[in-house]
Write a protein that holds these residues in place. Sequence first.
Motif, PDB file in Angstrom:
ATOM      1  N   VAL A  96       7.628  -0.754  -0.698  1.00 60.66           N
ATOM      2  CA  VAL A  96       8.116  -2.116  -0.601  1.00 60.66           C
ATOM      3  C   VAL A  96       6.930  -3.000  -0.947  1.00 60.66           C
ATOM      4  O   VAL A  96       5.897  -2.946  -0.289  1.00 60.66           O
ATOM      5  N   GLU A  97       7.077  -3.765  -2.008  1.00 61.97           N
ATOM      6  CA  GLU A  97       5.946  -4.578  -2.438  1.00 61.97           C
ATOM      7  C   GLU A  97       6.028  -5.952  -1.809  1.00 61.97           C
ATOM      8  O   GLU A  97       7.120  -6.467  -1.574  1.00 61.97           O
ATOM      9  N   ASN A  98       4.876  -6.538  -1.581  1.00 62.43           N
ATOM     10  CA  ASN A  98       4.872  -7.893  -1.058  1.00 62.43           C
ATOM     11  C   ASN A  98       5.175  -8.857  -2.187  1.00 62.43           C
ATOM     12  O   ASN A  98       4.631  -8.715  -3.273  1.00 62.43           O
TER      13      ASN A  98
ATOM     14  N   MET B 115       3.194 -13.505  -0.187  1.00 64.01           N
ATOM     15  CA  MET B 115       2.769 -12.768   1.000  1.00 64.01           C
ATOM     16  C   MET B 115       1.459 -12.023   0.750  1.00 64.01           C
ATOM     17  O   MET B 115       0.968 -11.324   1.624  1.00 64.01           O
ATOM     18  N   SER B 116       0.905 -12.119  -0.450  1.00 61.74           N
ATOM     19  CA  SER B 116      -0.369 -11.453  -0.730  1.00 61.74           C
ATOM     20  C   SER B 116      -1.506 -12.449  -0.553  1.00 61.74           C
ATOM     21  O   SER B 116      -1.298 -13.658  -0.637  1.00 61.74           O
ATOM     22  N   GLY B 117      -2.678 -11.934  -0.353  1.00 58.66           N
ATOM     23  CA  GLY B 117      -3.846 -12.795  -0.225  1.00 58.66           C
ATOM     24  C   GLY B 117      -3.895 -13.436   1.150  1.00 58.66           C
ATOM     25  O   GLY B 117      -3.165 -13.048   2.063  1.00 58.66           O
ATOM     26  N   GLY B 118      -4.774 -14.405   1.292  1.00 62.71           N
ATOM     27  CA  GLY B 118      -4.909 -15.021   2.607  1.00 62.71           C
ATOM     28  C   GLY B 118      -5.492 -16.406   2.480  1.00 62.71           C
ATOM     29  O   GLY B 118      -5.835 -16.854   1.386  1.00 62.71           O
TER      30      GLY B 118
ATOM     31  N   VAL C 109     -10.728 -14.844   7.006  1.00 60.23           N
ATOM     32  CA  VAL C 109      -9.603 -15.008   6.096  1.00 60.23           C
ATOM     33  C   VAL C 109      -8.362 -14.533   6.842  1.00 60.23           C
ATOM     34  O   VAL C 109      -8.334 -13.435   7.369  1.00 60.23           O
TER      35      VAL C 109
ATOM     36  N   PRO D 274      -4.674 -13.339   6.510  1.00 59.85           N
ATOM     37  CA  PRO D 274      -3.731 -12.912   5.473  1.00 59.85           C
ATOM     38  C   PRO D 274      -2.361 -13.559   5.661  1.00 59.85           C
ATOM     39  O   PRO D 274      -1.884 -13.691   6.783  1.00 59.85           O
TER      40      PRO D 274
ATOM     41  N   ASN E  47       0.598 -12.429   4.922  1.00 60.93           N
ATOM     42  CA  ASN E  47       1.696 -11.616   5.453  1.00 60.93           C
ATOM     43  C   ASN E  47       1.673 -11.593   6.976  1.00 60.93           C
ATOM     44  O   ASN E  47       2.716 -11.632   7.619  1.00 60.93           O
ATOM     45  N   ARG E  48       0.486 -11.599   7.547  1.00 61.60           N
ATOM     46  CA  ARG E  48       0.415 -11.581   9.011  1.00 61.60           C
ATOM     47  C   ARG E  48       0.820 -12.928   9.601  1.00 61.60           C
ATOM     48  O   ARG E  48       1.477 -12.993  10.635  1.00 61.60           O
TER      49      ARG E  48
ATOM     50  N   GLN F 100       6.181  -5.366   5.322  1.00 62.21           N
ATOM     51  CA  GLN F 100       5.174  -6.212   4.685  1.00 62.21           C
ATOM     52  C   GLN F 100       3.743  -5.814   5.044  1.00 62.21           C
ATOM     53  O   GLN F 100       2.801  -6.264   4.413  1.00 62.21           O
ATOM     54  N   ILE F 101       3.590  -4.995   6.075  1.00 61.39           N
ATOM     55  CA  ILE F 101       2.217  -4.633   6.443  1.00 61.39           C
ATOM     56  C   ILE F 101       1.948  -3.150   6.452  1.00 61.39           C
ATOM     57  O   ILE F 101       0.812  -2.727   6.392  1.00 61.39           O
TER      58      ILE F 101
END
Lengths: 520, 446
Positions: free
Chosen positions: A347-349, A353-356, A364, A366, A368-369, A437-438
């Motif tokens: 399952v790709e983000n 939802m990528s990066g931070g 930083v 993220p 997604n969190r 997502q994680i």
Amino acid sequence: MRILLIALWLAASPAFALDPAAVEKLAFGDSDEKIEAIGALVAGGDPRAAELLQAFSDGEVQTSGKRVLIVRGEEGVDAVTGEKVAQLPAEREDVVANNRLRGAIAGALAALKLFSAERDERLAAARELSGGADASILPLVRKALEKEADPDVKPLLEMTAAAMELKGGSKESRLAAIRMLGSSSHPNAKSLLLEAAAAEADEDLKLEAQKSLRAVDGRLAWGEWLGLGFAGVSLGSILLLAALGLAITYGLMGVINMAHGELIMIGAYTTYVVQGWMRDAGLFEWYLAAAVPAAFLVSGAVGMALERSVIRWLYGRPLETLLATWGISLVLMQAVRTIFGAQNVQVENPAFMSGGIQVLANVVLPWNRIAIIFFALAVLAAMWLLLSRTRLGLYIRGVTQNRAMASCVGVPTARVDTWAFGLGSGIAGLAGCALTQIGNVGPDLGQGYIVDSFMVVVFGGVGQLAGTVYAALVLGFANKLLESWSGAVIAKIAVLVFIIFFIQRRPQGLFALRGRAAET
Amino acid sequence: MVFGAFPKLISLKGKGIAMKRRSFVKALTLAASVAAIGLGSSAALAQQKTVKIGVLHSLSGTMAISETVLKDVVLMAVDEINAKGGVMGHKIEPVVVDPASNWPLFAEKARQLLTQDKVAAVFGCWTSVSRKSVLPVFEELNGLLFYPVQYEGEEISKNVFYTGAAPNQQAIPAVEYLMSKDGGAAKRWVLLGTDYVYPRTTNKILRAFLKSKGVADSDIMEDYTPFGHADYQTIIARIKKFSSEGKKTAVVSTINGDSNVPFYKELGNQGLKATDVPVVAFSVGEEELRGVDTKPLVGHLAAWNYFMSLKNAENDAWKKKWAAYTKAKKLAYAGKPLTNDPMEAAYIGVYMWKQAVEKAKSFDVDKVRVATYGQTFKAPSGIMSKMDEKNHHLHKAVFIGEVKGDGQFNVVWKTKGPVKAQPWSPFIAGNDKKKDEPALMAEKKK
């Protein structure tokens, strides 16, 4: 001279041939020669040099015999002349850039970009350079500093300049540099000061460096605590999501649902399937919007089917429930293995939802969190509203608190049980959707969360939603705090031991039910 | 007391319900047995003489991400050999079992393969803990195991051929590279791994090696996570902190299995770039990075004895075969067939066994073992792979690759030729006295 060249670069002068010797060195030389060539090309100031270096860094430079080409897809450009190559030669060799070369190129390109009109571009360039730039670009950095007014870019540049002056320069300039670094909160400042404190022969400067070091350390410590706090909240929100569904099925209804983890897993696989459909429909970026309700509905439906078919015959018989639901969990896992295969699915983000986001120089967070924390809050709020403000919620509370009385006043208790179980299962599905997502999505995804979920619910106090929330946060923080001291393995053991002792001392959990409900 | 907290709920009983329950249980058993049949394997082969081999790889659980392809590549090699007439006129019949990333189950399955299925050789295991689990079984029953994964050394069994790398064929060269100017001249080291025997021993060797190069203990940080660990926030934060405490830092990762996906995701999300803190991994290849967005990871490294991106005739042919095989068998990864180092090692293993059987003209384990010594095979890595005459390990070339945006690796460093394995690392005290060949107690008895 340099400024003139920069001006030339900014004016994007019409293409003229790059220095063929430098290009040849770049393509065929060893690493040292390549770095030399990078310096030469940047000093040449040709905008196409920047283009070539970028292409080199991205792995788009190839050679064919003695010819050096920039190849993007099926199109090729001669690196020296800038002319388009009509027919790409069949035999081409990649020119490989390693980390050292990429670092050098990034530094060189950043030095050029310090004069960009775009603030963001300058900021990125300054960040790049603050990571430890070659001392040869000091005059360029000074020049940029004079013009720079942006509050974000300026300190970075000051630090870069200070770092360079630490390595050479007079006592005064070194002292100024050390003081400058002392007012920074960038982790690089710490490394630079450590180096200075160790290397400095002059006692005054050494003391000054140590003083600055303490100041930087103090500020960095804040960032570390903030990062740790965030990690705790993040883990807490994941535990909360995983446990919320169980707080209904186990906490309120009293069903020891060993298949809870598999309901989470089904939510995750639903997300996977929806992702595939949405990708086919060209809406990949938005698949989560569809996956969230889908995961809720599918897991909820599976949960209701389970309740209708198996669990309702076993109410009041915890041991049988435990065994039956455990068996169901195995069946569900095997079913998923048969349908999707035993391997993890991807399952790709989505991009957002990528990066931070960088909050402090050394922290930083993220995306997604962050998203999962808010998602957990939203689910919690929705569940609270449902339980406290709707008729179904009223029924669920009524039935779980006093089944006989609820039945007497005309509440369809059996149906309410089904709905409540479906609700708990659906929330497990939401947790599964978030977990994609994680982490990894595989048939035994649920196994990793079932123990944690029970731990949270029991720790918080069975039958208590608020207790679940506090327990999730406490366990999240405790786990992360221990992890940062002792490593992940010991932390896990310590938390389990703590829970065992806690439950021994306080079997009712953090928050005990009072009154009649507790006596049943 | 958990049960005591149960609110009393309805308990329904009645004939009809009991009936329903019974039929449900029946349905359940049926479903379970159908599933079990689905798991079983190997179609019966008729007529021609056959020889059985065992395939012992986890097809489920945390290691399935890495091991499933190894099963498939062994089956591909078997198909190839069978298509060309088999081994000494015998058709190979693979027996595939799934030890499910469960270490004691590995031993049980190994025993089953050797005693019930009477296989001539077994191809399998990934983690060292699984190999250690099956080792007593192979030694007791005098079986033959071809082990295709890089590992920590400290072992030579006469019943095992190690086609993966020993520490001096992977870990040590990788660390040397990171110490060099081109590798970034790292001075401080984070040794990060999954908590079991391979990472622990490798890190012990690396620590001794680093010390011999003058790295102080305070410049080394060791950290371990459990199998299947999914939350790398604090670990990354600790790496960040450690790297800010002085000179250039590099991370050596011996994380195994699907934990690598969350680890690399977190690494990318937290913006730890390879130009600042490079991470070199020993158990991460093309297959493990399949589900990861590698754009933020460009420049992180892996050390292997094979990369899919290697350019040579053998590799091109092998990749084509693999792509065709995945398509023909409709495997899950047919859309994007990847090859990696352990796959290459597993493939070499099958052929080494075949050649040895043909040389020994027998399937007898002791004869095949002796015949395996000195076998050579033109490997997809582009070198002539040779089984050492004594120490049961392959001679291998070492490559160090940097991750590219598309999940492939750019080779940035390689050895000039094959390197002989040193299973007993000189960096562990007492190893200098150990012999570079297996003890042959059983044979002396004869």
